[in-house]
Scaffold this active site. Sequence first.
Site, PDB file in Angstrom:
ATOM      1  N   SER A  13      37.210  41.026  36.339  1.00 33.93           N
ATOM      2  CA  SER A  13      37.224  41.474  34.937  1.00 33.93           C
ATOM      3  C   SER A  13      36.389  42.749  34.820  1.00 33.93           C
ATOM      4  CB  SER A  13      36.597  40.407  34.042  1.00 33.93           C
ATOM      5  OG  SER A  13      36.338  40.913  32.748  1.00 33.93           O
ATOM      6  N   TYR A  38      29.340  35.054  32.487  1.00 34.99           N
ATOM      7  CA  TYR A  38      30.679  35.572  32.815  1.00 34.99           C
ATOM      8  C   TYR A  38      30.568  36.910  33.547  1.00 34.99           C
ATOM      9  CZ  TYR A  38      35.629  36.705  32.142  1.00 34.99           C
ATOM     10  OH  TYR A  38      36.953  37.020  32.343  1.00 34.99           O
TER      11      TYR A  38
HETATM   12  P1  NDP Z   1      43.129  30.811  30.182  1.00 31.78           P
HETATM   13  O1  NDP Z   1      41.981  30.047  29.620  1.00 31.78           O
HETATM   14  O2  NDP Z   1      44.372  30.968  29.396  1.00 31.78           O
HETATM   15  O3  NDP Z   1      43.527  30.215  31.607  1.00 31.78           O
HETATM   16  C1  NDP Z   1      42.554  29.876  32.535  1.00 31.78           C
HETATM   17  C2  NDP Z   1      43.234  29.153  33.661  1.00 31.78           C
HETATM   18  O4  NDP Z   1      42.246  28.797  34.633  1.00 31.78           O
HETATM   19  C3  NDP Z   1      43.903  27.870  33.222  1.00 31.78           C
HETATM   20  O5  NDP Z   1      45.141  27.752  33.867  1.00 31.78           O
HETATM   21  C4  NDP Z   1      42.954  26.797  33.689  1.00 31.78           C
HETATM   22  O6  NDP Z   1      43.651  25.656  34.074  1.00 31.78           O
HETATM   23  C5  NDP Z   1      42.354  27.425  34.922  1.00 31.78           C
HETATM   24  N1  NDP Z   1      41.057  26.843  35.226  1.00 31.78           N
HETATM   25  C6  NDP Z   1      39.891  27.011  34.555  1.00 31.78           C
HETATM   26  N2  NDP Z   1      38.922  26.298  35.135  1.00 31.78           N
HETATM   27  C7  NDP Z   1      39.482  25.683  36.196  1.00 31.78           C
HETATM   28  C8  NDP Z   1      38.996  24.801  37.182  1.00 31.78           C
HETATM   29  N3  NDP Z   1      37.714  24.417  37.214  1.00 31.78           N
HETATM   30  N4  NDP Z   1      39.855  24.349  38.119  1.00 31.78           N
HETATM   31  C9  NDP Z   1      41.142  24.715  38.111  1.00 31.78           C
HETATM   32  N5  NDP Z   1      41.671  25.554  37.205  1.00 31.78           N
HETATM   33  C10 NDP Z   1      40.841  26.012  36.258  1.00 31.78           C
HETATM   34  O7  NDP Z   1      42.513  32.234  30.567  1.00 31.78           O
HETATM   35  P2  NDP Z   1      43.182  33.601  31.070  1.00 31.78           P
HETATM   36  O8  NDP Z   1      44.579  33.398  31.447  1.00 31.78           O
HETATM   37  O9  NDP Z   1      42.836  34.610  30.068  1.00 31.78           O
HETATM   38  O10 NDP Z   1      42.289  33.881  32.356  1.00 31.78           O
HETATM   39  C11 NDP Z   1      42.807  33.938  33.675  1.00 31.78           C
HETATM   40  C12 NDP Z   1      41.844  34.760  34.521  1.00 31.78           C
HETATM   41  O11 NDP Z   1      41.813  36.102  34.030  1.00 31.78           O
HETATM   42  C13 NDP Z   1      40.405  34.264  34.489  1.00 31.78           C
HETATM   43  O12 NDP Z   1      39.820  34.400  35.771  1.00 31.78           O
HETATM   44  C14 NDP Z   1      39.725  35.222  33.516  1.00 31.78           C
HETATM   45  O13 NDP Z   1      38.349  35.329  33.729  1.00 31.78           O
HETATM   46  C15 NDP Z   1      40.470  36.509  33.843  1.00 31.78           C
HETATM   47  N6  NDP Z   1      40.396  37.521  32.801  1.00 31.78           N
HETATM   48  C16 NDP Z   1      40.960  37.291  31.564  1.00 31.78           C
HETATM   49  C17 NDP Z   1      40.893  38.274  30.596  1.00 31.78           C
HETATM   50  C18 NDP Z   1      41.513  38.117  29.251  1.00 31.78           C
HETATM   51  O14 NDP Z   1      41.346  39.032  28.409  1.00 31.78           O
HETATM   52  N7  NDP Z   1      42.239  37.046  28.975  1.00 31.78           N
HETATM   53  C19 NDP Z   1      40.209  39.561  30.844  1.00 31.78           C
HETATM   54  C20 NDP Z   1      39.640  39.668  32.158  1.00 31.78           C
HETATM   55  C21 NDP Z   1      39.758  38.684  33.089  1.00 31.78           C
HETATM   56  P3  NDP Z   1      43.530  24.218  33.383  1.00 31.78           P
HETATM   57  O15 NDP Z   1      42.531  24.309  32.264  1.00 31.78           O
HETATM   58  O16 NDP Z   1      44.891  23.854  32.943  1.00 31.78           O
HETATM   59  O17 NDP Z   1      43.080  23.393  34.497  1.00 31.78           O
END
Ligand code: NDP
Length: 254
Positions: free
Chosen positions: A138, A151
């Site tokens: 990020s 974060y």
């Molecule tokens: P969401 O919250 O929509 O999705 C996060 C995903 O990560 C879910 O599928 C969740 O799966 C999974 N997840 C979280 N914790 C765990 C865990 N302990 N084990 C397994 N799976 C896990 O967020 P985003 O799609 O926005 O984020 C995706 C990535 O992009 C992240 O790394 C985030 O930091 C990064 N990012 C996002 C930005 C944004 O603006 N959205 C900007 C910069 C980076 P589930 O809960 O179903 O298990």
Amino acid sequence: MKLFITGASSGIGAALARHYARLHAGDLIIGIAGRHAERLTTLGGELGRACVQTYIHDVTDRIALRKAADDFLLRFGTPDLVIANAGISTGTDGGRDGDMEVLSRVLETNVTGLAATLQPFVVPMRTAGRGRLVGIASVAGFRGLPGSGAYSASKAAAIAWLEALRVELHGSGVRVVTICPGYIDTPMTRVNNYIMPFVMSAEEGAKRIARAIDSGRSLVIVPWQMRLVFSVLRLLPPWMHDAIFSRVPRKPLI
Ligand code: NDP
């Protein structure tokens, strides 16, 4: 095309899975991983003619991650692309009781979870002399953002870990790509009660991330407007950074 992706049950991960399914249609083998079986089943149903294998695990469970990777390798062979995308974000305050537990959970998920997702694929890819290992970091990893200390620290560590891996694999034929998105509209950012500059849909974000992975660059900030902003912000001296960032809105505490 063989792809393994974590965090596929929501946001960017689900959008990337749909994007690659559209792009490669019946030619895609995809391992989708997350903690929620029903969400992954729903996504699997949206991936058309792709061959889908679902993995239910927590990225903080290294044994489960290793088992999932071994299963994918056994069934389908070495993937072309692995995307370590799973991550969490939560508002923090360094002086608050309980903040260290949050820090520990965020680091375990966003740093160790990312590394442990990619690690089982390193040797098979190196042996094959090809493949791409992608980490979703990020722009928050470039500077310490107030209210997002855990974060920011996790994404800075992810950027550094990916860079080290890239150098370790230099000349092996395996590419390591660090993606640093700005704001993408997903459940993670929908809790933010402030204006998010250059925010885009998950579908648009996925399209740009996929293009960035194909671009041959090692570290890509998405979108380009954020790249411009952060090319300046990354160079600010600490006193100027502090003066500017002390005024920016903070992620709500939970
Ligand atoms: P969401 O919250 O929509 O999705 C996060 C995903 O990560 C879910 O599928 C969740 O799966 C999974 N997840 C979280 N914790 C765990 C865990 N302990 N084990 C397994 N799976 C896990 O967020 P985003 O799609 O926005 O984020 C995706 C990535 O992009 C992240 O790394 C985030 O930091 C990064 N990012 C996002 C930005 C944004 O603006 N959205 C900007 C910069 C980076 P589930 O809960 O179903 O298990």
